[in-house]
Scaffold this motif. Structure first.
Motif, PDB file in Angstrom:
ATOM      1  N   GLU A 196      30.367  66.274  76.158  1.00  0.00           N
ATOM      2  CA  GLU A 196      31.595  66.904  75.370  1.00  0.00           C
ATOM      3  C   GLU A 196      31.478  67.160  74.052  1.00  0.00           C
ATOM      4  O   GLU A 196      31.920  67.836  73.404  1.00  0.00           O
ATOM      5  CB  GLU A 196      32.499  65.915  75.737  1.00  0.00           C
ATOM      6  CG  GLU A 196      33.001  65.645  77.037  1.00  0.00           C
ATOM      7  CD  GLU A 196      34.393  64.433  76.893  1.00  0.00           C
ATOM      8  OE1 GLU A 196      34.739  63.946  75.840  1.00  0.00           O
ATOM      9  OE2 GLU A 196      34.482  63.994  77.858  1.00  0.00           O
ATOM     10  N   VAL A 197      30.155  66.654  73.605  1.00  0.00           N
ATOM     11  CA  VAL A 197      29.707  66.903  71.980  1.00  0.00           C
ATOM     12  C   VAL A 197      29.002  68.393  71.961  1.00  0.00           C
ATOM     13  O   VAL A 197      28.234  68.638  72.807  1.00  0.00           O
ATOM     14  CB  VAL A 197      28.878  65.683  71.527  1.00  0.00           C
ATOM     15  CG1 VAL A 197      28.635  66.211  70.017  1.00  0.00           C
ATOM     16  CG2 VAL A 197      29.676  64.392  71.592  1.00  0.00           C
ATOM     17  N   SER A 198      29.264  69.019  71.218  1.00  0.00           N
ATOM     18  CA  SER A 198      28.908  70.627  70.909  1.00  0.00           C
ATOM     19  C   SER A 198      27.205  70.532  70.718  1.00  0.00           C
ATOM     20  O   SER A 198      26.953  69.672  69.969  1.00  0.00           O
ATOM     21  CB  SER A 198      29.404  71.334  70.050  1.00  0.00           C
ATOM     22  OG  SER A 198      30.943  71.689  70.313  1.00  0.00           O
ATOM     23  N   LYS A 199      26.536  71.369  71.101  1.00  0.00           N
ATOM     24  CA  LYS A 199      25.050  71.507  71.180  1.00  0.00           C
ATOM     25  C   LYS A 199      24.919  72.403  69.959  1.00  0.00           C
ATOM     26  O   LYS A 199      25.389  73.467  70.190  1.00  0.00           O
ATOM     27  CB  LYS A 199      24.303  71.802  72.302  1.00  0.00           C
ATOM     28  CG  LYS A 199      22.803  71.662  72.237  1.00  0.00           C
ATOM     29  CD  LYS A 199      22.127  72.265  73.586  1.00  0.00           C
ATOM     30  CE  LYS A 199      22.706  71.230  74.735  1.00  0.00           C
ATOM     31  NZ  LYS A 199      21.500  71.583  76.105  1.00  0.00           N
ATOM     32  N   LYS A 205      27.225  66.243  66.553  1.00  0.00           N
ATOM     33  CA  LYS A 205      26.651  67.141  67.193  1.00  0.00           C
ATOM     34  C   LYS A 205      25.446  66.616  68.031  1.00  0.00           C
ATOM     35  O   LYS A 205      24.849  65.593  67.616  1.00  0.00           O
ATOM     36  CB  LYS A 205      26.215  68.140  66.012  1.00  0.00           C
ATOM     37  CG  LYS A 205      24.945  67.615  65.305  1.00  0.00           C
ATOM     38  CD  LYS A 205      24.409  68.805  64.424  1.00  0.00           C
ATOM     39  CE  LYS A 205      23.164  68.197  63.631  1.00  0.00           C
ATOM     40  NZ  LYS A 205      22.603  69.224  62.721  1.00  0.00           N
ATOM     41  N   ARG A 206      24.876  67.542  68.896  1.00  0.00           N
ATOM     42  CA  ARG A 206      23.934  67.256  69.781  1.00  0.00           C
ATOM     43  C   ARG A 206      22.791  68.192  69.425  1.00  0.00           C
ATOM     44  O   ARG A 206      23.041  69.519  69.327  1.00  0.00           O
ATOM     45  CB  ARG A 206      23.963  67.347  71.096  1.00  0.00           C
ATOM     46  CG  ARG A 206      24.802  66.262  71.893  1.00  0.00           C
ATOM     47  CD  ARG A 206      25.056  66.407  73.245  1.00  0.00           C
ATOM     48  NE  ARG A 206      25.771  67.661  73.660  1.00  0.00           N
ATOM     49  CZ  ARG A 206      25.543  68.350  74.818  1.00  0.00           C
ATOM     50  NH1 ARG A 206      24.754  67.771  75.893  1.00  0.00           N
ATOM     51  NH2 ARG A 206      26.303  69.378  75.073  1.00  0.00           N
ATOM     52  N   THR A 207      21.526  67.978  69.112  1.00  0.00           N
ATOM     53  CA  THR A 207      20.460  68.973  68.896  1.00  0.00           C
ATOM     54  C   THR A 207      19.340  68.445  69.904  1.00  0.00           C
ATOM     55  O   THR A 207      18.861  67.397  69.804  1.00  0.00           O
ATOM     56  CB  THR A 207      19.951  68.792  67.581  1.00  0.00           C
ATOM     57  OG1 THR A 207      21.090  68.977  66.723  1.00  0.00           O
ATOM     58  CG2 THR A 207      18.757  69.816  67.173  1.00  0.00           C
ATOM     59  N   PRO A 208      18.861  69.726  70.433  1.00  0.00           N
ATOM     60  CA  PRO A 208      17.750  69.583  71.446  1.00  0.00           C
ATOM     61  C   PRO A 208      16.298  68.946  70.722  1.00  0.00           C
ATOM     62  O   PRO A 208      16.342  69.394  69.510  1.00  0.00           O
ATOM     63  CB  PRO A 208      17.256  70.856  71.994  1.00  0.00           C
ATOM     64  CG  PRO A 208      18.482  71.707  71.469  1.00  0.00           C
ATOM     65  CD  PRO A 208      19.398  71.099  70.291  1.00  0.00           C
TER      66      PRO A 208
END
Length: 140
Positions: A79-82, A20-23
């Motif tokens: 492409e990885v969900s945030k 996952k991506r997290t700000p």
């Protein structure tokens, strides 16, 4: 103290292919005596596997994922969900039951290489005044 800009994100990947991506804005700065911040739901480790890595990325970065079978994939970070900090993530690489993701790396952009080349000082002629001596280690 700032470790990244506001538009950057933290990419985390687990051994069973979840990520996952997290700000970075979701991570507050810890002071002395801080107890840390949750970035992954450890109750899900049985399903998702343990974390194998985390890195700060931009939307336009690309990442290489390498599994224990020697398979390497290249994916765009976009492409990885945030997702939020304490979530399990989504499947970003299919991994066989007996294999795991073992490493991840950010792909270096050509622009970054050119900038680094411009910043490096000029090469000398290789003569720095030192001598090289060959040592024979063979027993007689």
């Amino acid at each position: 103290m700032e470790l990244g800009s506001a538009d950057e994100e933290l990419l985390v990947v687990t051994s069973k292919g979840y990520g996952k991506r997290t700000p970075l804005t979701e991570y507050k700065l810890q002071a002395r005596g801080g107890k840390g911040l949750l970035t992954y739901d450890k109750a899900k480790f049985k399903k998702t596997g343990e974390l194998i890595g985390a890195m700060v990325i931009d939307e336009d970065d690309e990442v290489l994922l390498i599994n224990s079978d020697g398979i390497i994939i290249r994916i765009a970070a976009s492409e990885v969900s945030k997702l939020g900090r304490a979530t399990q993530g989504v499947k970003i690489m299919r991994v066989a039951d007996d294999a795991n993701i073992i490493s991840m790396a950010k792909v270096i952009k050509e622009d970054d290489i050119e900038k680094a080349d411009e910043e490096e000082p000029e090469e000398s002629d290789g003569n720095d005044g030192s001598e090289q001596i060959a040592i024979d280690t063979e027993k007689k």
